[in-house]
Scaffold this motif. Sequence first.
Motif, mmCIF file in Angstrom:
data_model
loop_
_atom_site.group_PDB
_atom_site.id
_atom_site.type_symbol
_atom_site.label_atom_id
_atom_site.label_comp_id
_atom_site.label_asym_id
_atom_site.label_seq_id
_atom_site.Cartn_x
_atom_site.Cartn_y
_atom_site.Cartn_z
ATOM 1 N N ALA A 1 0.870 -1.179 0.000
ATOM 2 C CA ALA A 1 0.000 0.000 0.000
ATOM 3 C C ALA A 1 0.905 1.227 0.000
ATOM 4 C CB ALA A 1 -0.914 -0.003 1.224
ATOM 5 N N LYS A 2 0.884 1.980 -1.075
ATOM 6 C CA LYS A 2 1.827 3.078 -1.265
ATOM 7 C C LYS A 2 1.314 4.396 -0.701
ATOM 8 C CE LYS A 2 3.737 1.112 -5.527
ATOM 9 N NZ LYS A 2 3.971 1.343 -6.980
ATOM 10 N N ALA A 3 2.253 5.249 -0.350
ATOM 11 C CA ALA A 3 1.910 6.607 0.078
ATOM 12 C C ALA A 3 1.263 7.354 -1.074
ATOM 13 C CB ALA A 3 3.155 7.335 0.555
ATOM 14 N N GLY A 4 0.295 8.206 -0.754
ATOM 15 C CA GLY A 4 -0.388 8.989 -1.776
ATOM 16 C C GLY A 4 -1.522 8.260 -2.450
ATOM 17 N N GLN A 5 -1.850 7.053 -1.950
ATOM 18 C CA GLN A 5 -2.918 6.264 -2.547
ATOM 19 C C GLN A 5 -3.861 5.718 -1.479
ATOM 20 O OE1 GLN A 5 -1.276 3.011 -4.825
ATOM 21 N NE2 GLN A 5 -0.849 4.295 -6.600
ATOM 22 N N VAL A 6 -5.106 5.481 -1.896
ATOM 23 C CA VAL A 6 -6.031 4.681 -1.105
ATOM 24 C C VAL A 6 -5.977 3.268 -1.666
ATOM 25 C CG1 VAL A 6 -8.416 4.293 -0.401
ATOM 26 C CG2 VAL A 6 -7.560 6.631 -0.643
ATOM 27 N N THR A 7 -5.555 2.327 -0.845
ATOM 28 C CA THR A 7 -5.508 0.921 -1.246
ATOM 29 C C THR A 7 -6.672 0.197 -0.602
ATOM 30 O OG1 THR A 7 -3.100 0.941 -1.450
ATOM 31 C CG2 THR A 7 -4.153 -1.210 -1.208
ATOM 32 N N GLY A 8 -7.463 -0.481 -1.413
ATOM 33 C CA GLY A 8 -8.629 -1.189 -0.915
ATOM 34 C C GLY A 8 -8.404 -2.684 -0.886
ATOM 35 N N LEU A 9 -8.672 -3.292 0.261
ATOM 36 C CA LEU A 9 -8.589 -4.739 0.414
ATOM 37 C C LEU A 9 -10.018 -5.270 0.286
ATOM 38 C CD1 LEU A 9 -6.555 -7.016 1.036
ATOM 39 C CD2 LEU A 9 -6.975 -6.629 3.462
ATOM 40 N N LEU A 10 -10.293 -5.916 -0.832
ATOM 41 C CA LEU A 10 -11.658 -6.312 -1.185
ATOM 42 C C LEU A 10 -11.801 -7.827 -1.130
ATOM 43 C CD1 LEU A 10 -14.482 -5.688 -2.438
ATOM 44 C CD2 LEU A 10 -13.378 -5.769 -4.688
ATOM 45 N N GLY A 11 -12.847 -8.282 -0.476
ATOM 46 C CA GLY A 11 -13.092 -9.717 -0.427
ATOM 47 C C GLY A 11 -14.365 -10.014 0.327
ATOM 48 N N PRO A 12 -14.920 -11.213 0.154
ATOM 49 C CA PRO A 12 -16.130 -11.587 0.875
ATOM 50 C C PRO A 12 -15.858 -11.749 2.361
ATOM 51 C CG PRO A 12 -15.232 -13.490 -0.287
ATOM 52 C CD PRO A 12 -14.423 -12.304 -0.728
ATOM 53 N N LEU B 1 -15.602 0.794 -2.719
ATOM 54 C CA LEU B 1 -14.175 0.749 -3.040
ATOM 55 C C LEU B 1 -13.916 1.237 -4.466
ATOM 56 C CD1 LEU B 1 -12.698 -2.474 -1.406
ATOM 57 C CD2 LEU B 1 -12.524 -0.100 -0.673
ATOM 58 N N ALA B 2 -14.838 0.965 -5.368
ATOM 59 C CA ALA B 2 -14.675 1.436 -6.747
ATOM 60 C C ALA B 2 -14.627 2.958 -6.794
ATOM 61 C CB ALA B 2 -15.815 0.917 -7.622
ATOM 62 N N ASN B 3 -15.358 3.620 -5.882
ATOM 63 C CA ASN B 3 -15.393 5.084 -5.855
ATOM 64 C C ASN B 3 -14.310 5.704 -4.988
ATOM 65 O OD1 ASN B 3 -17.679 5.421 -7.526
ATOM 66 N ND2 ASN B 3 -19.045 4.967 -5.817
ATOM 67 N N THR B 4 -13.624 4.891 -4.198
ATOM 68 C CA THR B 4 -12.680 5.432 -3.230
ATOM 69 C C THR B 4 -11.233 5.047 -3.505
ATOM 70 O OG1 THR B 4 -14.404 5.270 -1.520
ATOM 71 C CG2 THR B 4 -12.153 5.616 -0.754
ATOM 72 N N ALA B 5 -11.003 3.791 -3.867
ATOM 73 C CA ALA B 5 -9.643 3.254 -3.931
ATOM 74 C C ALA B 5 -8.931 3.576 -5.249
ATOM 75 C CB ALA B 5 -9.665 1.750 -3.713
ATOM 76 N N ASP B 6 -7.631 3.823 -5.133
ATOM 77 C CA ASP B 6 -6.771 3.956 -6.311
ATOM 78 C C ASP B 6 -6.249 2.589 -6.747
ATOM 79 O OD1 ASP B 6 -6.531 6.975 -6.358
ATOM 80 O OD2 ASP B 6 -5.767 6.573 -4.350
ATOM 81 N N HIS B 7 -6.088 1.702 -5.758
ATOM 82 C CA HIS B 7 -5.513 0.386 -6.011
ATOM 83 C C HIS B 7 -6.314 -0.642 -5.220
ATOM 84 C CE1 HIS B 7 -2.191 -2.323 -7.154
ATOM 85 N NE2 HIS B 7 -2.370 -2.895 -5.968
ATOM 86 N N GLY C 1 -4.539 -4.492 -8.584
ATOM 87 C CA GLY C 1 -4.358 -3.494 -9.631
ATOM 88 C C GLY C 1 -5.356 -2.370 -9.451
ATOM 89 N N SER C 2 -5.403 -1.466 -10.405
ATOM 90 C CA SER C 2 -6.392 -0.393 -10.367
ATOM 91 C C SER C 2 -7.779 -0.989 -10.570
ATOM 92 C CB SER C 2 -6.102 0.628 -11.467
ATOM 93 O OG SER C 2 -6.300 0.031 -12.738
ATOM 94 N N VAL C 3 -8.803 -0.187 -10.304
ATOM 95 C CA VAL C 3 -10.177 -0.652 -10.522
ATOM 96 C C VAL C 3 -10.345 -1.097 -11.965
ATOM 97 C CG1 VAL C 3 -12.607 0.012 -10.533
ATOM 98 C CG2 VAL C 3 -11.123 0.782 -8.680
ATOM 99 N N ALA C 4 -9.784 -0.328 -12.899
ATOM 100 C CA ALA C 4 -9.888 -0.673 -14.323
ATOM 101 C C ALA C 4 -9.174 -1.985 -14.621
ATOM 102 C CB ALA C 4 -9.313 0.450 -15.178
ATOM 103 N N GLU C 5 -8.018 -2.185 -14.006
ATOM 104 C CA GLU C 5 -7.253 -3.415 -14.255
ATOM 105 C C GLU C 5 -7.960 -4.637 -13.677
ATOM 106 O OE1 GLU C 5 -2.754 -1.488 -14.370
ATOM 107 O OE2 GLU C 5 -3.632 -2.127 -12.467
ATOM 108 N N VAL C 6 -8.509 -4.502 -12.486
ATOM 109 C CA VAL C 6 -9.216 -5.633 -11.875
ATOM 110 C C VAL C 6 -10.494 -5.946 -12.644
ATOM 111 C CG1 VAL C 6 -10.422 -6.417 -9.797
ATOM 112 C CG2 VAL C 6 -8.231 -5.233 -9.597
ATOM 113 N N SER C 7 -11.129 -4.909 -13.185
ATOM 114 C CA SER C 7 -12.394 -5.087 -13.901
ATOM 115 C C SER C 7 -12.212 -5.502 -15.349
ATOM 116 C CB SER C 7 -13.206 -3.778 -13.864
ATOM 117 O OG SER C 7 -13.440 -3.356 -12.544
#
Length: 233
Positions: free
Chosen positions: A24-35, A190-196, A209-215
């Motif tokens: 999780a890098k500085a300057g980013q919101v990293t989202g940990l997504l899972g059920p 998370l799609a609206n908040t996270a950068d990664h 990855g980014s939302v676009a990359e994961v999607s």
Amino acid sequence: MIEISGLVKRHGAKVVVREVGFTAKAGQVTGLLGPNGAGKSSTLRILLGLDSADAGTALIGGKPYRSLRNPLRTVGSLLEGSGAHRSRTARSHLAWVAASNGIPRRRIAEVLDLVGLGDAGRKRAGAFSLGMNQRLGLAAALLGEPDVLVLDEPVNGLDPHGIRWLREFLRSYAGEGRTVLLSSHLMSELANTADHLVVINRGTVVHSGSVAEVSAGHASLEDAFFALTGEGR
């Protein structure tokens, strides 16, 4: 920066975290997504020194949490509500937290105002709604003006206005060069908040990855999530 590598956690014969690794890098919101039950909370508890790993490392700025001096000045966290005793007022709870890490008392009023509890400082935590409790937990996380925020399901109990406020706040916080790591099972948020995004399922990272990359290759992040985790089948 948060660096997690080769993390393993067992509960008896059950492996709840299996070789988890991400940054999780500085300057980013990293989202940990899972059920639910995917291993998100277990990973965060190890990161924050609340549980021990059976293998691997979880570092904040190159150090394990337990080695940090006055950790609230480096890392603010919100896990499972505010942690305030029901009989304590919001101010007295924050005063105790501030004293434990040498944080000036002036910060108490500042963070209460920041999270929208400026008029509730003398109210006892036992009378708080779930959403107010979440805001009090966030106030405690922000007391030390940390460079790192770690939040587990932070929108629980918040109304739509509160969710929107938190989303904008976290993006602004990361925009100042700080590190934000949050876990959630809410894809739209998370799609609206996270950068990664880091997608975890059954204790294993299945994509990042980014939302676009994961999607990519799917009609939506929701479709990608179901394909990656097997949820909804």
